[in-house]
Structure formats: C-alpha cells, structure tokens
Design a protein around this motif. Structure first.
Motif, PDB file in Angstrom:
ATOM      1  N   GLU A 129       0.841  -1.195   0.000  1.00 17.67           N
ATOM      2  CA  GLU A 129       0.000   0.000   0.000  1.00 17.67           C
ATOM      3  C   GLU A 129       0.880   1.250   0.000  1.00 17.67           C
ATOM      4  OE1 GLU A 129      -2.215   2.788  -0.299  1.00 17.67           O
ATOM      5  OE2 GLU A 129      -3.372   0.939  -0.215  1.00 17.67           O
ATOM      6  N   PRO A 130       0.848   2.018  -1.100  1.00 18.70           N
ATOM      7  CA  PRO A 130       1.680   3.226  -1.168  1.00 18.70           C
ATOM      8  C   PRO A 130       1.336   4.269  -0.102  1.00 18.70           C
ATOM      9  CG  PRO A 130       0.900   2.585  -3.354  1.00 18.70           C
ATOM     10  CD  PRO A 130       0.143   1.755  -2.361  1.00 18.70           C
ATOM     11  N   TYR A 131       0.075   4.300   0.351  1.00 16.12           N
ATOM     12  CA  TYR A 131      -0.354   5.310   1.316  1.00 16.12           C
ATOM     13  C   TYR A 131      -1.074   4.642   2.486  1.00 16.12           C
ATOM     14  CZ  TYR A 131       0.524   8.275  -2.739  1.00 16.12           C
ATOM     15  OH  TYR A 131       1.096   8.891  -3.824  1.00 16.12           O
ATOM     16  N   PRO A 132      -0.376   3.834   3.300  1.00 14.84           N
ATOM     17  CA  PRO A 132      -1.053   3.129   4.396  1.00 14.84           C
ATOM     18  C   PRO A 132      -1.464   4.087   5.513  1.00 14.84           C
ATOM     19  CG  PRO A 132       1.312   2.840   4.563  1.00 14.84           C
ATOM     20  CD  PRO A 132       1.067   3.563   3.271  1.00 14.84           C
ATOM     21  N   SER A 133      -2.600   3.818   6.119  1.00  9.64           N
ATOM     22  CA  SER A 133      -3.033   4.593   7.277  1.00  9.64           C
ATOM     23  C   SER A 133      -2.628   3.850   8.552  1.00  9.64           C
ATOM     24  CB  SER A 133      -4.552   4.779   7.267  1.00  9.64           C
ATOM     25  OG  SER A 133      -5.212   3.536   7.464  1.00  9.64           O
ATOM     26  N   ARG A 134      -2.366   4.600   9.602  1.00 10.01           N
ATOM     27  CA  ARG A 134      -2.017   3.956  10.861  1.00 10.01           C
ATOM     28  C   ARG A 134      -3.168   3.088  11.357  1.00 10.01           C
ATOM     29  NH1 ARG A 134      -0.679   6.547  16.862  1.00 10.01           N
ATOM     30  NH2 ARG A 134      -0.424   4.492  17.862  1.00 10.01           N
ATOM     31  N   ALA A 135      -4.402   3.566  11.165  1.00 12.94           N
ATOM     32  CA  ALA A 135      -5.563   2.788  11.623  1.00 12.94           C
ATOM     33  C   ALA A 135      -5.621   1.444  10.906  1.00 12.94           C
ATOM     34  CB  ALA A 135      -6.845   3.576  11.387  1.00 12.94           C
ATOM     35  N   GLY A 136      -5.339   1.450   9.600  1.00 13.87           N
ATOM     36  CA  GLY A 136      -5.337   0.194   8.860  1.00 13.87           C
ATOM     37  C   GLY A 136      -4.271  -0.760   9.359  1.00 13.87           C
ATOM     38  N   ILE A 137      -3.085  -0.218   9.636  1.00 14.92           N
ATOM     39  CA  ILE A 137      -1.989  -1.051  10.133  1.00 14.92           C
ATOM     40  C   ILE A 137      -2.301  -1.594  11.524  1.00 14.92           C
ATOM     41  CG2 ILE A 137       0.431  -1.009  10.838  1.00 14.92           C
ATOM     42  CD1 ILE A 137       0.902   1.066   8.606  1.00 14.92           C
ATOM     43  N   GLU A 138      -2.787  -0.715  12.394  1.00 13.72           N
ATOM     44  CA  GLU A 138      -3.048  -1.116  13.787  1.00 13.72           C
ATOM     45  C   GLU A 138      -4.122  -2.192  13.877  1.00 13.72           C
ATOM     46  OE1 GLU A 138      -1.561  -0.399  16.498  1.00 13.72           O
ATOM     47  OE2 GLU A 138      -0.369   1.389  16.103  1.00 13.72           O
ATOM     48  N   GLN A 139      -5.184  -2.066  13.090  1.00 17.03           N
ATOM     49  CA  GLN A 139      -6.271  -3.038  13.208  1.00 17.03           C
ATOM     50  C   GLN A 139      -5.854  -4.431  12.757  1.00 17.03           C
ATOM     51  OE1 GLN A 139      -9.649  -2.957  10.702  1.00 17.03           O
ATOM     52  NE2 GLN A 139      -8.528  -2.380   8.853  1.00 17.03           N
ATOM     53  N   LEU A 140      -4.785  -4.514  11.943  1.00 20.59           N
ATOM     54  CA  LEU A 140      -4.324  -5.806  11.449  1.00 20.59           C
ATOM     55  C   LEU A 140      -3.186  -6.395  12.275  1.00 20.59           C
ATOM     56  CD1 LEU A 140      -4.400  -5.091   7.610  1.00 20.59           C
ATOM     57  CD2 LEU A 140      -6.062  -6.383   8.945  1.00 20.59           C
ATOM     58  N   GLN A 141      -2.746  -5.702  13.307  1.00 15.02           N
ATOM     59  CA  GLN A 141      -1.643  -6.192  14.126  1.00 15.02           C
ATOM     60  C   GLN A 141      -1.897  -7.589  14.698  1.00 15.02           C
ATOM     61  OE1 GLN A 141       1.401  -5.200  14.728  1.00 15.02           O
ATOM     62  NE2 GLN A 141       1.325  -3.272  13.617  1.00 15.02           N
ATOM     63  N   PRO A 142      -3.124  -7.919  15.136  1.00 12.97           N
ATOM     64  CA  PRO A 142      -3.360  -9.265  15.675  1.00 12.97           C
ATOM     65  C   PRO A 142      -3.338 -10.368  14.615  1.00 12.97           C
ATOM     66  CG  PRO A 142      -5.012  -7.705  16.463  1.00 12.97           C
ATOM     67  CD  PRO A 142      -4.306  -7.053  15.323  1.00 12.97           C
ATOM     68  N   GLU A 143      -3.373  -9.996  13.322  1.00 18.20           N
ATOM     69  CA  GLU A 143      -3.447 -10.987  12.246  1.00 18.20           C
ATOM     70  C   GLU A 143      -2.032 -11.360  11.808  1.00 18.20           C
ATOM     71  OE1 GLU A 143      -6.260 -12.292  11.438  1.00 18.20           O
ATOM     72  OE2 GLU A 143      -7.486 -10.888  12.605  1.00 18.20           O
ATOM     73  N   SER A 144      -1.524 -12.449  12.348  1.00 17.02           N
ATOM     74  CA  SER A 144      -0.132 -12.819  12.095  1.00 17.02           C
ATOM     75  C   SER A 144       0.121 -13.221  10.646  1.00 17.02           C
ATOM     76  CB  SER A 144       0.276 -13.974  13.020  1.00 17.02           C
ATOM     77  OG  SER A 144      -0.529 -15.129  12.766  1.00 17.02           O
ATOM     78  N   ARG A 145      -0.931 -13.544   9.897  1.00 21.17           N
ATOM     79  CA  ARG A 145      -0.754 -13.974   8.509  1.00 21.17           C
ATOM     80  C   ARG A 145      -0.821 -12.810   7.522  1.00 21.17           C
ATOM     81  NH1 ARG A 145      -4.517 -18.139   6.528  1.00 21.17           N
ATOM     82  NH2 ARG A 145      -6.075 -17.496   8.049  1.00 21.17           N
ATOM     83  N   ILE A 146      -0.966 -11.584   8.037  1.00 15.79           N
ATOM     84  CA  ILE A 146      -1.025 -10.399   7.180  1.00 15.79           C
ATOM     85  C   ILE A 146       0.117  -9.467   7.567  1.00 15.79           C
ATOM     86  CG2 ILE A 146      -2.383  -8.400   6.481  1.00 15.79           C
ATOM     87  CD1 ILE A 146      -4.904  -9.971   7.185  1.00 15.79           C
ATOM     88  N   GLN A 147       0.806  -8.962   6.556  1.00 12.80           N
ATOM     89  CA  GLN A 147       1.868  -7.991   6.804  1.00 12.80           C
ATOM     90  C   GLN A 147       1.825  -6.896   5.760  1.00 12.80           C
ATOM     91  OE1 GLN A 147       5.831  -9.537   6.204  1.00 12.80           O
ATOM     92  NE2 GLN A 147       5.282 -10.636   4.343  1.00 12.80           N
ATOM     93  N   PHE A 148       2.271  -5.701   6.136  1.00 14.25           N
ATOM     94  CA  PHE A 148       2.452  -4.617   5.186  1.00 14.25           C
ATOM     95  C   PHE A 148       3.886  -4.663   4.683  1.00 14.25           C
ATOM     96  CE2 PHE A 148      -1.399  -3.120   7.108  1.00 14.25           C
ATOM     97  CZ  PHE A 148      -1.992  -2.287   6.165  1.00 14.25           C
ATOM     98  N   VAL A 149       4.069  -4.576   3.367  1.00 14.95           N
ATOM     99  CA  VAL A 149       5.411  -4.544   2.783  1.00 14.95           C
ATOM    100  C   VAL A 149       5.502  -3.327   1.868  1.00 14.95           C
ATOM    101  CG1 VAL A 149       5.688  -7.048   2.930  1.00 14.95           C
ATOM    102  CG2 VAL A 149       4.789  -6.028   0.843  1.00 14.95           C
ATOM    103  N   SER A 150       6.721  -2.942   1.549  1.00 12.39           N
ATOM    104  CA  SER A 150       6.916  -1.681   0.828  1.00 12.39           C
ATOM    105  C   SER A 150       6.921  -1.825  -0.687  1.00 12.39           C
ATOM    106  CB  SER A 150       8.218  -1.020   1.282  1.00 12.39           C
ATOM    107  OG  SER A 150       9.319  -1.877   1.040  1.00 12.39           O
ATOM    108  N   ASP A 151       7.234  -3.033  -1.200  1.00  8.76           N
ATOM    109  CA  ASP A 151       7.306  -3.161  -2.654  1.00  8.76           C
ATOM    110  C   ASP A 151       7.051  -4.597  -3.086  1.00  8.76           C
ATOM    111  OD1 ASP A 151       9.659  -4.482  -1.983  1.00  8.76           O
ATOM    112  OD2 ASP A 151      10.922  -2.757  -2.459  1.00  8.76           O
TER     113      ASP A 151
END
Length: 272
Positions: A129-151
């Motif tokens: 996600e080129p423009y991630p929101s903190r809320a989007g990142i925070e809500q997914l913290q408990p989901e160990s199978r999902i990660q944000f990557v840069s490219d």
C-alpha cells in the motif's frame, strides 16, 4: 482509551491523527450511499485543485491519497454489503487456485486481506500500500498472517490482486507489468478495474482499456482465465512465462486508438 465510532465501526482515537479524528467525527451519522462517498472524494479532489487531464507528477496527488477521505472510504467499504460481496468472491476464487503466498496491491484498509485469510487456510497475505493509514496497520496487528510490505518482490507470489488500482495511475500498463512480474510462472494476477468516470481520481487516460484490457495483457504475456464469479469486474490472468512489455506497449497504442470507439459502441448497444 477513547474510541471513535463511525457508522458502528469503532477504532481507538490513539490510532488517528487530529485531522483524521476531526474529519471522521464530522461525517454523516448514518452510513451513506456509495454515491455520497464518490461525491465526497470529488470534493476533496477539487479542494486540492487537482486535474485528471494533466500530468499528476506536477500536482499534489500524494496529499490527496493521504487525506482522511481514504480512511473514510476504508470504513465504508468494510461495512458496505456490495463491497463485502466482491471481496468474498475474490477470496473464494483464490481459495480454488491453490495460492498460499498472496499480495494485495493497494490493499488500503486491509479488508480484502482479512477476507483472504478467512477463505484460504494457511495463506499469507502481503499488503503493498503506497499510502497506508495507521488505523489500517493497527487493526491488522493481531493478524499474524497479514503484513504490510513496501514493494513487490519479483516472482515471489502465487497470486497478486489489484482491486480498484489501475484506473488511478498515469501508466497502468507499467504497473500491470510490475505486478505480473511479481508472480511465479503458473501464478495468477487478479485485476479488478473500473475504467469509468465514476470519480475524478479515475484518470480518463486509462478509459480506452475498458474493453481492451485482456488483449493488452495477452500481449504482455498473460493468459486470460476469466472473470471472478460474483465480482464480474475482476478478471483473472495466469502468468505462463516471459513478459514482453514492448509488445504490451504496442497493444496499448492500438487500444488508445480503438478503445474509445469500442467504449462508444458498447454504450450505444447498452442503451438500445
């Protein structure tokens, strides 16, 4: 910790900037229509003085995509039944593909990634996600199978999904080629495009691809598999081998000439 509730969707206020919290609190109390969401996006687009017919690299396009209107859109799509049905349809299609390592390009608020992890046991999802929101990142913290990557990592994924992405970018064929290059041979790419003037951030320069996109992707080197059942705007392509961006560019030029005529012809037939 104080929560902010938008249309029944709650999040801690600590996840939000002051501008985000102020914007969200000022939204209508009742879940609006999708048409209202589009009008609000257009209002913000105009607020930044953006023009979808001139080069975006000379305009504050990054400020637009960082605006809280996109956080609002994430909450709306999390609650909207039509959006949810499209996510579930794409997730079901991925479940039948055997894909386990999946990327969601432009994954925004993470709702598609969540749907995929529910539908595909053992799947791991990277949100690019080129423009991630903190809320989007925070809500997914408990989901160990999902990660944000840069490219995008070359040839590393079984499947990549790009939902409502290509119509926003000045060079959709370049990005499509990069995404196709991110899947292994035999992997799939799902493009869910909307090459229509629904909102002003859909660039008119992409509209010629409305009916020609599969042809251009074939020239790139992808095999057209078909549409996703339950989300007909989502098209599935398989990477069969080498990608030829030069051939795709030639097909793109032809599409630029013939695509508008096809759009007109299809529109005329639909009205008949």
């Amino acid at each position: 910790m104080t929560d902010i509730s938008i249309w029944g969707y709650s999040m801690p206020q600590s996840w939000l900037s002051q501008d985000e919290a102020r914007y969200l609190i000022g939204l209508p109390q009742v879940l609006p229509t999708v048409e209202w969401v589009w009008e609000e996006m257009d209002r913000v687009w105009q607020q930044f003085g953006l023009n979808n017919r001139t080069p975006l690299d000379r305009q504050p396009i990054g400020d637009f995509y960082k605006h809280p209107v996109w956080l609002m859109n994430g909450v709306f799509t999390a609650l909207d039944p039509v959006s949810a049905s499209h996510r579930e349809a794409i997730a079901r299609r991925l479940a039948t593909s055997g894909a386990k390592l999946i990327a969601d390009y432009g994954g925004g608020f993470g709702q598609l990634a969540l749907a995929i992890t529910r539908a595909v046991p053992g799947a791991r999802v990277s949100i690019i996600e080129p423009y991630p929101s903190r809320a989007g990142i925070e809500q997914l913290q408990p989901e160990s199978r999902i990660q944000f990557v840069s490219d995008i990592s070359a040839e590393s994924y079984d499947a990549i999904v790009a939902q409502d992405v290509l119509e926003h970018v000045a060079d959709p064929i370049r990005l499509a080629g990069e995404l196709a290059g991110g899947v292994r041979k035999g992997g799939i790419v799902i493009f869910a495009n909307c090459f229509y003037p629904v909102i002003q951030c859909h660039l008119p320069s992409t509209f010629h691809l409305r009916h020609t996109f599969p042809i251009v992707m074939k020239a790139l080197g992808l095999r057209y598999v078909g549409r996703v059942a339950g989300a007909s705007h989502a098209q599935v392509f398989e990477r069969t081998g080498h990608l030829d961006i030069g051939s795709a560019r030639r097909a793109e030029r032809i599409s630029g000439m013939l695509g508008p005529l096809l759009n007109l012809a299809y529109a005329t037939m639909s009205r008949a």
